[in-house]
Design a protein around this motif. Structure first.
Motif, PDB file in Angstrom:
ATOM      1  N   LYS A 158       0.848  -1.193   0.000  1.00 17.44           N
ATOM      2  CA  LYS A 158       0.000   0.000   0.000  1.00 17.44           C
ATOM      3  C   LYS A 158       0.879   1.236   0.000  1.00 17.44           C
ATOM      4  O   LYS A 158       1.946   1.245   0.613  1.00 17.44           O
ATOM      5  CB  LYS A 158      -0.912   0.028   1.225  1.00 17.44           C
ATOM      6  CG  LYS A 158      -2.031  -0.961   1.154  1.00 17.44           C
ATOM      7  CD  LYS A 158      -3.031  -0.716   2.244  1.00 17.44           C
ATOM      8  CE  LYS A 158      -4.188  -1.685   2.067  1.00 17.44           C
ATOM      9  NZ  LYS A 158      -5.243  -1.427   3.017  1.00 17.44           N
ATOM     10  N   VAL A 159       0.421   2.269  -0.689  1.00 19.22           N
ATOM     11  CA  VAL A 159       1.104   3.563  -0.673  1.00 19.22           C
ATOM     12  C   VAL A 159       0.085   4.631  -0.313  1.00 19.22           C
ATOM     13  O   VAL A 159      -1.105   4.484  -0.569  1.00 19.22           O
ATOM     14  CB  VAL A 159       1.778   3.896  -2.026  1.00 19.22           C
ATOM     15  CG1 VAL A 159       2.867   2.913  -2.341  1.00 19.22           C
ATOM     16  CG2 VAL A 159       0.777   3.980  -3.143  1.00 19.22           C
ATOM     17  N   VAL A 160       0.572   5.690   0.280  1.00 13.67           N
ATOM     18  CA  VAL A 160      -0.307   6.768   0.715  1.00 13.67           C
ATOM     19  C   VAL A 160       0.092   8.054   0.013  1.00 13.67           C
ATOM     20  O   VAL A 160       1.251   8.461   0.063  1.00 13.67           O
ATOM     21  CB  VAL A 160      -0.220   6.959   2.246  1.00 13.67           C
ATOM     22  CG1 VAL A 160      -1.065   8.132   2.691  1.00 13.67           C
ATOM     23  CG2 VAL A 160      -0.647   5.703   2.961  1.00 13.67           C
ATOM     24  N   GLY A 161      -0.876   8.675  -0.649  1.00  9.85           N
ATOM     25  CA  GLY A 161      -0.695  10.032  -1.127  1.00  9.85           C
ATOM     26  C   GLY A 161      -0.301  10.228  -2.568  1.00  9.85           C
ATOM     27  O   GLY A 161      -0.906  11.031  -3.254  1.00  9.85           O
ATOM     28  N   TRP A 162       0.707   9.562  -3.067  1.00  8.44           N
ATOM     29  CA  TRP A 162       1.230   9.931  -4.383  1.00  8.44           C
ATOM     30  C   TRP A 162       0.537   9.262  -5.551  1.00  8.44           C
ATOM     31  O   TRP A 162       0.828   9.573  -6.704  1.00  8.44           O
ATOM     32  CB  TRP A 162       2.736   9.756  -4.454  1.00  8.44           C
ATOM     33  CG  TRP A 162       3.285   8.396  -4.204  1.00  8.44           C
ATOM     34  CD1 TRP A 162       3.584   7.851  -2.985  1.00  8.44           C
ATOM     35  CD2 TRP A 162       3.631   7.411  -5.177  1.00  8.44           C
ATOM     36  NE1 TRP A 162       4.087   6.589  -3.160  1.00  8.44           N
ATOM     37  CE2 TRP A 162       4.138   6.293  -4.491  1.00  8.44           C
ATOM     38  CE3 TRP A 162       3.577   7.353  -6.562  1.00  8.44           C
ATOM     39  CZ2 TRP A 162       4.575   5.143  -5.128  1.00  8.44           C
ATOM     40  CZ3 TRP A 162       4.008   6.206  -7.208  1.00  8.44           C
ATOM     41  CH2 TRP A 162       4.500   5.124  -6.486  1.00  8.44           C
ATOM     42  N   LEU A 163      -0.376   8.371  -5.309  1.00 11.46           N
ATOM     43  CA  LEU A 163      -1.202   7.792  -6.360  1.00 11.46           C
ATOM     44  C   LEU A 163      -2.664   8.097  -6.057  1.00 11.46           C
ATOM     45  O   LEU A 163      -3.053   8.290  -4.907  1.00 11.46           O
ATOM     46  CB  LEU A 163      -1.005   6.275  -6.437  1.00 11.46           C
ATOM     47  CG  LEU A 163       0.353   5.788  -6.926  1.00 11.46           C
ATOM     48  CD1 LEU A 163       0.448   4.273  -6.784  1.00 11.46           C
ATOM     49  CD2 LEU A 163       0.606   6.208  -8.355  1.00 11.46           C
ATOM     50  N   ASP A 164      -3.482   8.146  -7.104  1.00 12.01           N
ATOM     51  CA  ASP A 164      -4.918   8.340  -6.930  1.00 12.01           C
ATOM     52  C   ASP A 164      -5.662   7.474  -7.950  1.00 12.01           C
ATOM     53  O   ASP A 164      -5.030   6.801  -8.764  1.00 12.01           O
ATOM     54  CB  ASP A 164      -5.299   9.817  -7.028  1.00 12.01           C
ATOM     55  CG  ASP A 164      -4.923  10.456  -8.349  1.00 12.01           C
ATOM     56  OD1 ASP A 164      -4.905   9.753  -9.370  1.00 12.01           O
ATOM     57  OD2 ASP A 164      -4.664  11.671  -8.362  1.00 12.01           O
ATOM     58  N   PRO A 165      -6.988   7.448  -7.922  1.00 13.18           N
ATOM     59  CA  PRO A 165      -7.725   6.555  -8.831  1.00 13.18           C
ATOM     60  C   PRO A 165      -7.409   6.777 -10.314  1.00 13.18           C
ATOM     61  O   PRO A 165      -7.516   5.840 -11.111  1.00 13.18           O
ATOM     62  CB  PRO A 165      -9.190   6.874  -8.526  1.00 13.18           C
ATOM     63  CG  PRO A 165      -9.177   7.327  -7.106  1.00 13.18           C
ATOM     64  CD  PRO A 165      -7.887   8.082  -6.950  1.00 13.18           C
ATOM     65  N   SER A 166      -7.007   7.969 -10.700  1.00 10.55           N
ATOM     66  CA  SER A 166      -6.679   8.198 -12.117  1.00 10.55           C
ATOM     67  C   SER A 166      -5.388   7.486 -12.520  1.00 10.55           C
ATOM     68  O   SER A 166      -5.097   7.350 -13.710  1.00 10.55           O
ATOM     69  CB  SER A 166      -6.559   9.697 -12.398  1.00 10.55           C
ATOM     70  OG  SER A 166      -5.435  10.238 -11.729  1.00 10.55           O
ATOM     71  N   ASP A 167      -4.598   7.031 -11.538  1.00  4.47           N
ATOM     72  CA  ASP A 167      -3.340   6.334 -11.817  1.00  4.47           C
ATOM     73  C   ASP A 167      -3.483   4.815 -11.858  1.00  4.47           C
ATOM     74  O   ASP A 167      -2.487   4.119 -12.056  1.00  4.47           O
ATOM     75  CB  ASP A 167      -2.293   6.701 -10.754  1.00  4.47           C
ATOM     76  CG  ASP A 167      -1.892   8.149 -10.825  1.00  4.47           C
ATOM     77  OD1 ASP A 167      -1.753   8.672 -11.950  1.00  4.47           O
ATOM     78  OD2 ASP A 167      -1.711   8.765  -9.753  1.00  4.47           O
ATOM     79  N   ILE A 168      -4.684   4.297 -11.682  1.00  2.00           N
ATOM     80  CA  ILE A 168      -4.874   2.845 -11.690  1.00  2.00           C
ATOM     81  C   ILE A 168      -4.478   2.302 -13.061  1.00  2.00           C
ATOM     82  O   ILE A 168      -4.931   2.786 -14.094  1.00  2.00           O
ATOM     83  CB  ILE A 168      -6.322   2.470 -11.327  1.00  2.00           C
ATOM     84  CG1 ILE A 168      -6.584   2.815  -9.859  1.00  2.00           C
ATOM     85  CG2 ILE A 168      -6.604   0.992 -11.589  1.00  2.00           C
ATOM     86  CD1 ILE A 168      -7.983   2.574  -9.377  1.00  2.00           C
ATOM     87  N   GLY A 169      -3.568   1.328 -13.040  1.00  5.78           N
ATOM     88  CA  GLY A 169      -3.079   0.709 -14.260  1.00  5.78           C
ATOM     89  C   GLY A 169      -1.834   1.359 -14.839  1.00  5.78           C
ATOM     90  O   GLY A 169      -1.180   0.780 -15.691  1.00  5.78           O
ATOM     91  N   LYS A 170      -1.467   2.551 -14.390  1.00  2.00           N
ATOM     92  CA  LYS A 170      -0.263   3.225 -14.891  1.00  2.00           C
ATOM     93  C   LYS A 170       0.963   2.708 -14.152  1.00  2.00           C
ATOM     94  O   LYS A 170       0.888   2.358 -12.977  1.00  2.00           O
ATOM     95  CB  LYS A 170      -0.364   4.735 -14.693  1.00  2.00           C
ATOM     96  CG  LYS A 170      -1.432   5.394 -15.528  1.00  2.00           C
ATOM     97  CD  LYS A 170      -1.441   6.890 -15.286  1.00  2.00           C
ATOM     98  CE  LYS A 170      -2.568   7.562 -16.035  1.00  2.00           C
ATOM     99  NZ  LYS A 170      -2.655   8.986 -15.689  1.00  2.00           N
ATOM    100  N   GLU A 171       2.083   2.695 -14.833  1.00  2.00           N
ATOM    101  CA  GLU A 171       3.329   2.215 -14.245  1.00  2.00           C
ATOM    102  C   GLU A 171       4.188   3.394 -13.792  1.00  2.00           C
ATOM    103  O   GLU A 171       4.328   4.372 -14.513  1.00  2.00           O
ATOM    104  CB  GLU A 171       4.100   1.369 -15.259  1.00  2.00           C
ATOM    105  CG  GLU A 171       3.394   0.097 -15.638  1.00  2.00           C
ATOM    106  CD  GLU A 171       4.192  -0.729 -16.622  1.00  2.00           C
ATOM    107  OE1 GLU A 171       5.053  -0.158 -17.328  1.00  2.00           O
ATOM    108  OE2 GLU A 171       3.955  -1.948 -16.680  1.00  2.00           O
ATOM    109  N   TYR A 172       4.759   3.255 -12.583  1.00  2.00           N
ATOM    110  CA  TYR A 172       5.654   4.270 -12.028  1.00  2.00           C
ATOM    111  C   TYR A 172       6.947   3.595 -11.583  1.00  2.00           C
ATOM    112  O   TYR A 172       6.917   2.551 -10.937  1.00  2.00           O
ATOM    113  CB  TYR A 172       5.016   4.945 -10.802  1.00  2.00           C
ATOM    114  CG  TYR A 172       3.986   5.982 -11.150  1.00  2.00           C
ATOM    115  CD1 TYR A 172       4.339   7.318 -11.244  1.00  2.00           C
ATOM    116  CD2 TYR A 172       2.666   5.629 -11.389  1.00  2.00           C
ATOM    117  CE1 TYR A 172       3.387   8.276 -11.574  1.00  2.00           C
ATOM    118  CE2 TYR A 172       1.718   6.577 -11.713  1.00  2.00           C
ATOM    119  CZ  TYR A 172       2.085   7.900 -11.806  1.00  2.00           C
ATOM    120  OH  TYR A 172       1.158   8.849 -12.135  1.00  2.00           O
ATOM    121  N   ALA A 173       8.070   4.200 -11.947  1.00  2.00           N
ATOM    122  CA  ALA A 173       9.354   3.743 -11.423  1.00  2.00           C
ATOM    123  C   ALA A 173       9.372   4.086  -9.942  1.00  2.00           C
ATOM    124  O   ALA A 173       9.038   5.207  -9.548  1.00  2.00           O
ATOM    125  CB  ALA A 173      10.495   4.427 -12.151  1.00  2.00           C
ATOM    126  N   ALA A 174       9.742   3.135  -9.114  1.00  2.00           N
ATOM    127  CA  ALA A 174       9.681   3.351  -7.665  1.00  2.00           C
ATOM    128  C   ALA A 174      10.867   2.690  -6.982  1.00  2.00           C
ATOM    129  O   ALA A 174      11.637   1.950  -7.597  1.00  2.00           O
ATOM    130  CB  ALA A 174       8.372   2.787  -7.120  1.00  2.00           C
TER     131      ALA A 174
END
Length: 155
Positions: free
Chosen positions: A81-97
């Motif tokens: 789980k992550v808090v804050g930096w993702l939101d529902p519009s980011d579902i399915g998008k890939e982020y380097a982490a």
């Protein structure tokens, strides 16, 4: 009445200042960029998000706690789980982490971190003046008295 002023000056005003400062900082801190996916050690993909807020330790406003799929470069996949930096519009998008302390996942690129630190620092300096303006009248009279001027030395 003095007791209420002291409670307001020494408890409520600093707490409100903390929440405002956290709001300013997290507004900029929570903005993430996808980053370089080819060279990433881990890729985070949001699966679902839950809305939280409107008042929390992160400040005022709503934020999202998202369940993510973590894909590592060795092929391992797990969930977190992550808090804050993702939101529902980011579902399915890939982020380097990458993994921070306490195994928290953070994005590789936060483009506005410096602006967040700068705005929070300026706010903190200005808020110190507000606290001083509110708190000084709440001090007992014996602490607000100016010291008597020293007598000039005898000739």
């Amino acid at each position: 009445m003095k007791a209420l002023h002291r409670i307001f000056a020494f408890l409520l005003v600093p707490f409100l200042g903390y929440l405002l400062g956290a709001t300013i900082f997290n507004f900029f801190w929570d903005q993430a960029a996808p980053g370089d996916l080819k060279n990433a050690d881990m890729i985070a993909v949001a699966q679902s998000c839950e809305r939280k807020g409107p008042v929390a330790w992160r400040g005022f406003g709503y934020y999202h706690e998202c369940r993510i799929e973590r894909r590592f470069d060795d092929g391992t996949v797990n969930y977190s789980k992550v808090v804050g930096w993702l939101d529902p519009s980011d579902i399915g998008k890939e982020y380097a982490a990458h993994t921070m302390r306490r195994a928290q996942v953070a994005p590789d690129e936060r483009p506005h971190v410096f602006v967040g630190w700068l705005c929070t620092f300026v706010f903190a300096i200005l808020y110190l003046f507000v606290i001083a303006h509110v708190a000084v009248p709440a001090f007992p009279e014996r602490f607000r008295q100016e010291p008597a001027p020293a007598d000039p030395p005898a000739p």
